[in-house]
Design an enzyme around this catalytic site. Structure first.
Site, PDB file in Angstrom:
ATOM      1  N   SER A 119       0.824  -1.211   0.000  1.00 47.40           N
ATOM      2  CA  SER A 119       0.000   0.000   0.000  1.00 47.40           C
ATOM      3  C   SER A 119       0.853   1.253   0.000  1.00 47.40           C
ATOM      4  CB  SER A 119      -0.915   0.002   1.227  1.00 47.40           C
ATOM      5  OG  SER A 119      -0.149  -0.269   2.381  1.00 47.40           O
ATOM      6  N   HIS A 140      -2.750  -3.203  -6.222  1.00 47.38           N
ATOM      7  CA  HIS A 140      -3.191  -2.736  -4.900  1.00 47.38           C
ATOM      8  C   HIS A 140      -4.712  -2.818  -4.789  1.00 47.38           C
ATOM      9  CE1 HIS A 140      -3.548   0.660  -1.738  1.00 47.38           C
ATOM     10  NE2 HIS A 140      -3.386  -0.508  -1.155  1.00 47.38           N
ATOM     11  N   GLU A 152      -5.454  -0.728  -8.075  1.00 42.71           N
ATOM     12  CA  GLU A 152      -4.441   0.147  -8.665  1.00 42.71           C
ATOM     13  C   GLU A 152      -3.374  -0.756  -9.285  1.00 42.71           C
ATOM     14  OE1 GLU A 152      -4.450   4.141  -5.924  1.00 42.71           O
ATOM     15  OE2 GLU A 152      -3.545   2.368  -5.029  1.00 42.71           O
ATOM     16  N   ASN A 190      -3.883   6.175  -1.569  1.00 50.27           N
ATOM     17  CA  ASN A 190      -3.273   6.470  -0.262  1.00 50.27           C
ATOM     18  C   ASN A 190      -2.552   7.815  -0.223  1.00 50.27           C
ATOM     19  OD1 ASN A 190      -4.270   4.348   1.167  1.00 50.27           O
ATOM     20  ND2 ASN A 190      -2.547   2.994   0.744  1.00 50.27           N
TER      21      ASN A 190
HETATM   22  N1  3HC Z   1     -17.001  -9.221   2.593  1.00 52.98           N
HETATM   23  C1  3HC Z   1     -18.005  -9.335   1.698  1.00 52.98           C
HETATM   24  N2  3HC Z   1     -19.026  -8.463   1.612  1.00 52.98           N
HETATM   25  C2  3HC Z   1     -19.056  -7.471   2.514  1.00 52.98           C
HETATM   26  C3  3HC Z   1     -18.053  -7.292   3.488  1.00 52.98           C
HETATM   27  C4  3HC Z   1     -16.988  -8.237   3.504  1.00 52.98           C
HETATM   28  N3  3HC Z   1     -15.981  -8.159   4.368  1.00 52.98           N
HETATM   29  N4  3HC Z   1     -18.348  -6.199   4.215  1.00 52.98           N
HETATM   30  C5  3HC Z   1     -19.487  -5.716   3.713  1.00 52.98           C
HETATM   31  N5  3HC Z   1     -19.905  -6.460   2.686  1.00 52.98           N
HETATM   32  C6  3HC Z   1     -21.067  -6.225   1.824  1.00 52.98           C
HETATM   33  C7  3HC Z   1     -22.339  -6.528   2.556  1.00 52.98           C
HETATM   34  O1  3HC Z   1     -22.689  -7.881   2.367  1.00 52.98           O
HETATM   35  C8  3HC Z   1     -23.332  -5.586   1.917  1.00 52.98           C
HETATM   36  O2  3HC Z   1     -23.828  -6.107   0.712  1.00 52.98           O
HETATM   37  P1  3HC Z   1     -25.367  -5.826   0.260  1.00 52.98           P
HETATM   38  O3  3HC Z   1     -25.534  -4.332   0.253  1.00 52.98           O
HETATM   39  O4  3HC Z   1     -25.468  -6.441  -1.087  1.00 52.98           O
HETATM   40  O5  3HC Z   1     -26.195  -6.492   1.322  1.00 52.98           O
HETATM   41  C9  3HC Z   1     -22.481  -4.373   1.538  1.00 52.98           C
HETATM   42  O6  3HC Z   1     -21.119  -4.826   1.502  1.00 52.98           O
HETATM   43  C10 3HC Z   1     -22.642  -3.290   2.555  1.00 52.98           C
HETATM   44  O7  3HC Z   1     -22.297  -3.831   3.816  1.00 52.98           O
HETATM   45  P2  3HC Z   1     -23.093  -3.553   5.158  1.00 52.98           P
HETATM   46  O8  3HC Z   1     -24.531  -3.261   4.857  1.00 52.98           O
HETATM   47  O9  3HC Z   1     -22.769  -4.631   6.131  1.00 52.98           O
HETATM   48  O10 3HC Z   1     -22.364  -2.276   5.754  1.00 52.98           O
HETATM   49  P3  3HC Z   1     -22.122  -0.873   5.101  1.00 52.98           P
HETATM   50  O11 3HC Z   1     -23.231  -0.447   4.243  1.00 52.98           O
HETATM   51  O12 3HC Z   1     -21.679  -0.050   6.235  1.00 52.98           O
HETATM   52  O13 3HC Z   1     -20.877  -1.122   4.139  1.00 52.98           O
HETATM   53  C11 3HC Z   1     -18.559  -1.111   3.707  1.00 52.98           C
HETATM   54  C12 3HC Z   1     -19.673  -1.641   4.591  1.00 52.98           C
HETATM   55  C13 3HC Z   1     -18.679  -1.701   2.311  1.00 52.98           C
HETATM   56  C14 3HC Z   1     -17.256  -1.556   4.333  1.00 52.98           C
HETATM   57  C15 3HC Z   1     -18.679   0.447   3.615  1.00 52.98           C
HETATM   58  O14 3HC Z   1     -18.801   0.977   4.914  1.00 52.98           O
HETATM   59  C16 3HC Z   1     -17.538   1.112   2.919  1.00 52.98           C
HETATM   60  O15 3HC Z   1     -17.457   1.178   1.713  1.00 52.98           O
HETATM   61  N6  3HC Z   1     -16.588   1.671   3.719  1.00 52.98           N
HETATM   62  C17 3HC Z   1     -15.404   2.292   3.217  1.00 52.98           C
HETATM   63  C18 3HC Z   1     -14.357   1.240   3.007  1.00 52.98           C
HETATM   64  C19 3HC Z   1     -13.085   1.813   2.496  1.00 52.98           C
HETATM   65  O16 3HC Z   1     -12.869   3.012   2.416  1.00 52.98           O
HETATM   66  N7  3HC Z   1     -12.156   0.908   2.135  1.00 52.98           N
HETATM   67  C20 3HC Z   1     -10.864   1.285   1.683  1.00 52.98           C
HETATM   68  C21 3HC Z   1      -9.931   1.331   2.836  1.00 52.98           C
HETATM   69  S1  3HC Z   1      -8.331   1.871   2.365  1.00 52.98           S
HETATM   70  C22 3HC Z   1      -7.562   0.492   1.803  1.00 52.98           C
HETATM   71  O17 3HC Z   1      -8.060  -0.608   1.840  1.00 52.98           O
HETATM   72  C23 3HC Z   1      -6.207   0.705   1.244  1.00 52.98           C
HETATM   73  C24 3HC Z   1      -5.128   0.301   2.189  1.00 52.98           C
HETATM   74  O18 3HC Z   1      -3.918   0.360   1.503  1.00 52.98           O
HETATM   75  C25 3HC Z   1      -5.064   1.184   3.424  1.00 52.98           C
END
Ligand code: 3HC
Length: 292
Positions: A119, A140, A152, A190
């Site tokens: 990352s 990524h 990415e 990032n």
């Molecule tokens: N695996 C599979 N599916 C998942 C999941 C997982 N771990 N977590 C959530 N889901 C699915 C759910 O099943 C749900 O699907 P549906 O709408 O079809 O029923 C959908 O995603 C939404 O989940 P929830 O209803 O449980 O919860 P939210 O609506 O709060 O969504 C989230 C959860 C998708 C994590 C949302 O909050 C989100 O997009 N958050 C931001 C995440 C983000 O920014 N990620 C990037 C982080 S930075 C990174 O990774 C880079 C690194 O280098 C730091």
């Protein structure tokens, strides 16, 4: 050569997600971990995620069984010999990654593509340790890998166009949307996300508002799915701390310097959701902000 056999090294949060998505997309997947105990934990993570997808009717039972059959688990590097692509998703530590790629370089055929899910480290630092700079890319992914659409695709000055094309094609075959990025620490996402999260922590240090209010402000004011402190706990406090140190080391720009509060929380072992405590306490039904 088509990519059919995929290896994923590391079965933590990111590696398990990448392996799951690859198996569900029809690839034959071998997952490598350091020992059987860690492998079992990774297996459990993939199984729970697939079960959840079945419960939510996003995956049929038959497709889950087929995907599970395509997954193989091993603790031996030599079992990765026949991979068309190896995706590394181990801890964000350059020495560990370089050591792994040196070993893989010896055991994998010359045409196997090497990809790192780093990352914040530069892909060049890993590629330079192998004899296949032209077949080395960054791939990524984002957490949670089964949900987040972006990949990415990172090219170094040595990566061939053919390798970039194949990495793009592979990402699309996983159902993802690839974007091309240059090999600079933090790539695209990032580079913007880390200063944003660190600025939120600095706001908190300056007493601008509470954890909950800053999170509510960014979620409701901008429509972000999560406020910055929930996102810090989601990404992992230890991970964010490490990433910011790496990026600060690279750019020597104060925007990437880890704020003292981040260091204190990391030092206390409050790594976020995965340990149950970070900026929030995650043990109850709803997260509760902790004193900082
Ligand atoms: N695996 C599979 N599916 C998942 C999941 C997982 N771990 N977590 C959530 N889901 C699915 C759910 O099943 C749900 O699907 P549906 O709408 O079809 O029923 C959908 O995603 C939404 O989940 P929830 O209803 O449980 O919860 P939210 O609506 O709060 O969504 C989230 C959860 C998708 C994590 C949302 O909050 C989100 O997009 N958050 C931001 C995440 C983000 O920014 N990620 C990037 C982080 S930075 C990174 O990774 C880079 C690194 O280098 C730091």
């Amino acid at each position: 050569m088509d990519i059919r056999r995929v290896s994923v090294v590391g079965c933590g949060l990111m590696g398990s997600g990448i392996a799951e998505v690859a198996a569900k997309s029809g690839f034959d997947v071998t997952v490598l971990e350091v020992d059987d105990e860690v492998l079992e934990r990774g297996k459990g993570r993939i199984k729970r995620s697939m079960d959840r997808a079945v419960e939510k009717e996003k995956l049929t039972l038959a497709d889950r069984e087929a995907a599970w059959d395509r997954l193989h688990f091993t603790a031996k590097v030599s079992d990765l010999e026949s991979s068309n692509i190896v995706v590394e998703a181990i801890t964000e530590n350059l020495d560990a990654k370089v050591e792994l790629f040196r070993e893989l370089d010896k055991s994998c055929p010359g045409d196997t593509i090497f990809a790192s899910n780093t990352s914040s480290l530069t892909v060049t630092d890993m590629a330079a340790a192998t004899s296949r700079g032209d077949r080395f890319v960054g791939l990524h992914f984002f957490n949670p890998v089964p949900v987040m659409k972006l990949v990415e695709v990172v090219r170094t000055i040595a990566t061939s166009q053919e390798t970039v094309d194949r990495a793009m094609q592979f990402s699309r075959a996983l159902g993802k949307v690839p974007i091309a990025a240059k090999d600079n620490s933090g790539f695209v996402v990032n580079l913007l996300l880390v200063p944003y999260l660190l600025d939120a922590i600095r706001q908190l240090e300056h007493g601008v508002a509470t954890i909950e209010d800053i999170d509510t402000a960014m979620a409701l004011g901008l429509g972000y799915p999560m406020g910055p402190f929930i996102l810090c706990d989601f990404v992992g406090i230890d991970t964010l701390y490490k990433i910011s140190e790496i990026m600060f080391e690279e750019y020597r720009d104060a925007r990437y310097a880890p704020p003292p509060l981040l260091k204190r929380i990391a030092t206390m072992g409050r790594f976020g959701q995965k340990t149950g405590k970070g900026f929030y306490d995650w043990s109850g039904e709803k997260p509760v902000a902790l004193p900082v």
